[in-house]
Scaffold this motif. Sequence first.
Motif, PDB file in Angstrom:
ATOM      1  N   LEU A 190       4.123   8.469   1.391  1.00  0.00           N
ATOM      2  CA  LEU A 190       3.532   7.176   1.761  1.00  0.00           C
ATOM      3  C   LEU A 190       2.250   7.015   0.956  1.00  0.00           C
ATOM      4  CD1 LEU A 190       3.712   7.858   5.596  1.00  0.00           C
ATOM      5  CD2 LEU A 190       5.242   6.324   4.368  1.00  0.00           C
ATOM      6  N   TYR A 191       1.539   8.151   0.838  1.00  0.00           N
ATOM      7  CA  TYR A 191       0.307   8.225   0.048  1.00  0.00           C
ATOM      8  C   TYR A 191       0.364   9.541  -0.715  1.00  0.00           C
ATOM      9  CZ  TYR A 191      -0.636  10.830   4.306  1.00  0.00           C
ATOM     10  OH  TYR A 191      -0.524  11.691   5.367  1.00  0.00           O
ATOM     11  N   GLN A 211      11.003   9.631  11.741  1.00  0.00           N
ATOM     12  CA  GLN A 211      10.369   8.534  10.990  1.00  0.00           C
ATOM     13  C   GLN A 211      11.145   8.221   9.719  1.00  0.00           C
ATOM     14  OE1 GLN A 211       6.547   8.672   8.710  1.00  0.00           O
ATOM     15  NE2 GLN A 211       5.728   7.679  10.530  1.00  0.00           N
ATOM     16  N   SER A 212      11.110   6.952   9.308  1.00  0.00           N
ATOM     17  CA  SER A 212      11.827   6.554   8.090  1.00  0.00           C
ATOM     18  C   SER A 212      11.241   5.264   7.529  1.00  0.00           C
ATOM     19  CB  SER A 212      13.301   6.297   8.415  1.00  0.00           C
ATOM     20  OG  SER A 212      13.421   5.160   9.242  1.00  0.00           O
ATOM     21  N   GLY A 213      11.716   4.917   6.332  1.00  0.00           N
ATOM     22  CA  GLY A 213      11.463   3.568   5.829  1.00  0.00           C
ATOM     23  C   GLY A 213      12.227   2.590   6.709  1.00  0.00           C
ATOM     24  N   GLU A 214      11.997   1.306   6.477  1.00  0.00           N
ATOM     25  CA  GLU A 214      12.651   0.322   7.357  1.00  0.00           C
ATOM     26  C   GLU A 214      13.972  -0.170   6.764  1.00  0.00           C
ATOM     27  OE1 GLU A 214      10.131  -2.676   9.144  1.00  0.00           O
ATOM     28  OE2 GLU A 214      11.722  -4.172   8.859  1.00  0.00           O
ATOM     29  N   MET A 241      -4.763   1.229   9.448  1.00  0.00           N
ATOM     30  CA  MET A 241      -5.357   2.039   8.386  1.00  0.00           C
ATOM     31  C   MET A 241      -6.825   1.651   8.266  1.00  0.00           C
ATOM     32  SD  MET A 241      -2.423   2.083   5.464  1.00  0.00           S
ATOM     33  CE  MET A 241      -1.840   0.436   5.794  1.00  0.00           C
ATOM     34  N   SER A 247       9.890   6.000  14.714  1.00  0.00           N
ATOM     35  CA  SER A 247       8.980   5.194  13.892  1.00  0.00           C
ATOM     36  C   SER A 247       9.794   4.718  12.695  1.00  0.00           C
ATOM     37  CB  SER A 247       7.792   6.076  13.473  1.00  0.00           C
ATOM     38  OG  SER A 247       7.009   5.426  12.506  1.00  0.00           O
ATOM     39  N   TYR A 249       8.816  11.765   0.169  1.00  0.00           N
ATOM     40  CA  TYR A 249       8.348  10.981   1.322  1.00  0.00           C
ATOM     41  C   TYR A 249       6.831  10.812   1.197  1.00  0.00           C
ATOM     42  CZ  TYR A 249       8.645   8.772   5.848  1.00  0.00           C
ATOM     43  OH  TYR A 249       8.625   7.831   6.857  1.00  0.00           O
ATOM     44  N   GLU A 262      -1.249  -2.177  11.414  1.00  0.00           N
ATOM     45  CA  GLU A 262      -1.915  -1.953  10.111  1.00  0.00           C
ATOM     46  C   GLU A 262      -3.300  -2.591  10.050  1.00  0.00           C
ATOM     47  OE1 GLU A 262      -0.244   0.269   8.871  1.00  0.00           O
ATOM     48  OE2 GLU A 262       1.873  -0.159   9.069  1.00  0.00           O
ATOM     49  N   TYR A 267       0.802  -1.229   0.000  1.00  0.00           N
ATOM     50  CA  TYR A 267       0.000   0.000   0.000  1.00  0.00           C
ATOM     51  C   TYR A 267       0.833   1.278   0.000  1.00  0.00           C
ATOM     52  CZ  TYR A 267       1.320  -1.221   4.772  1.00  0.00           C
ATOM     53  OH  TYR A 267       2.041  -1.616   5.864  1.00  0.00           O
ATOM     54  N   CYS A 268       2.150   1.169   0.186  1.00  0.00           N
ATOM     55  CA  CYS A 268       2.935   2.351   0.544  1.00  0.00           C
ATOM     56  C   CYS A 268       3.858   2.831  -0.582  1.00  0.00           C
ATOM     57  CB  CYS A 268       3.760   2.012   1.782  1.00  0.00           C
ATOM     58  SG  CYS A 268       4.908   3.315   2.254  1.00  0.00           S
ATOM     59  N   ARG A 309       2.742   0.579  13.709  1.00  0.00           N
ATOM     60  CA  ARG A 309       1.341   0.196  13.476  1.00  0.00           C
ATOM     61  C   ARG A 309       1.239  -1.284  13.126  1.00  0.00           C
ATOM     62  NH1 ARG A 309      -1.561   4.693   9.643  1.00  0.00           N
ATOM     63  NH2 ARG A 309      -1.535   6.469  11.054  1.00  0.00           N
ATOM     64  N   PRO A 360      -6.975   7.070   7.659  1.00  0.00           N
ATOM     65  CA  PRO A 360      -7.590   6.457   6.477  1.00  0.00           C
ATOM     66  C   PRO A 360      -6.507   5.923   5.546  1.00  0.00           C
ATOM     67  CG  PRO A 360      -7.594   8.851   6.285  1.00  0.00           C
ATOM     68  CD  PRO A 360      -7.093   8.534   7.666  1.00  0.00           C
ATOM     69  N   TYR A 361      -6.826   4.834   4.883  1.00  0.00           N
ATOM     70  CA  TYR A 361      -5.949   4.342   3.810  1.00  0.00           C
ATOM     71  C   TYR A 361      -6.174   5.233   2.587  1.00  0.00           C
ATOM     72  CZ  TYR A 361      -4.901   1.610  -0.352  1.00  0.00           C
ATOM     73  OH  TYR A 361      -4.461   1.217  -1.588  1.00  0.00           O
ATOM     74  N   ILE A 362      -5.079   5.723   2.002  1.00  0.00           N
ATOM     75  CA  ILE A 362      -5.184   6.553   0.798  1.00  0.00           C
ATOM     76  C   ILE A 362      -4.426   5.839  -0.329  1.00  0.00           C
ATOM     77  CG2 ILE A 362      -4.697   8.821  -0.221  1.00  0.00           C
ATOM     78  CD1 ILE A 362      -4.674   9.999   2.611  1.00  0.00           C
TER      79      ILE A 362
END
Length: 354
Positions: free
Chosen positions: A306-307, A95-98, A196, A132, A304, A157, A57-58, A155, A226-228
């Motif tokens: 995510l959505y 915050q970052s990606g993993e 989400m 995060s 950055y 998720e 989703y990201c 999260r 919300p999921y976008i």
Amino acid sequence: MIDFTRDYEQVLSSTDSGLFCRLLEAAEKVRLASVGDEVHLRGLIEFSNVCQLDCYYCGLRKSNHAIRRYRLGLSEVLELSRTARELGILSIALQSGEVNSNRQVDYICSVVRAIKEDSIRDGSPGLGITLSCGELSYEQYLRLFEAGAHRYLLRIESSRPDLFSRIHPPVQFYGRRLECLDMLKDIGYQVGTGIMVGLPGQTCEHLAQDLDFFKERNIDMLGLGPYIPHPQTPMYNTSNPIIVEPYINTLKMMALTRIALPDTNMVVSTALQTIRPDGLKLGVKAGGNVVMPVLTPEEHRSDYALYVNKRFKTLEVLKEEIEAAGYSMALGKWGDSRHYFRRLNLPYPECITG
Ligand code: SAH
Ligand code: SF4
């Protein structure tokens, strides 16, 4: 008579606007009695969009080659943390990606240490730091905690293993995420999770189970958004329909969470504010008591994603909207989770002013 502490599925699936208003009123009452009218701040520094995972989703997923990858240098992050302090934002979220290599964790530890050392003056505890950065090992979480981070957001998720496995590649395990949440709690972090709302195939029954999950896990901090859909992700073209309406159901989930866990910290997500102009106003009414002004340098913001179409608001705009809703912005405070202190039978530090 519907019971807001139990009849989750019924509340979530109802289209009765009177019921929705009564729910928000009930949540507002609980919120004022338990955490007051303040909205706390977390200056959000998205320090890297490099990610080794491929969540369906990201927009930051590793298979998305349409974004430029970046990682901010230590001095850049330090500078942003000074900006936060100058603005009166005394807690930041990194915050970052993993990326779970020890090299990456060394870097995050050095960033956390540098921010702490720089901001601790005259016996004050400096800036509060939330992380995060995804799933790491026990040892890595411990090192970050010892470096000075004291809150962590991860999260789930969706608390439903079947839905979790539909939105992640097979190498990402639901059980591993639970283990991470356990490790974070064991180490002593204020632990945040969330979901989400409006994922393809997600139903009101799933959401009702998410609420039970938050209660069972006695969560200190919540992030419900919300999921976008993002066009450069596989889920954009999924054949599963979106069943629950993301906006109203995020608000309902927030209100039910506030009633179930009265003294948690709960963010009014940027995603909620992105999909509707009145997202912040209704989000605080539904029980949200944290907002995350974005401090990431402008040149990196579009990378950055995510959505899509993320809405950026200045601190002044956030303040105006919060006050227009009848609440107050808590400048100059850490704003820790009251729930955490109660869970550990410790007095709440009312006035950590950094
Ligand atoms: N990599 C870390 C932190 C960054 S992602 C992690 O995954 O924990 C932070 C959150 O962004 C995720 O937990 C997810 O809930 C949210 N997110 C990702 N893609 C999204 C989308 N398309 N719509 C809404 N939220 C999204
Ligand atoms: Fe990476 Fe987090 Fe996005 Fe998953 S949600 S792809 S871990 S940034």
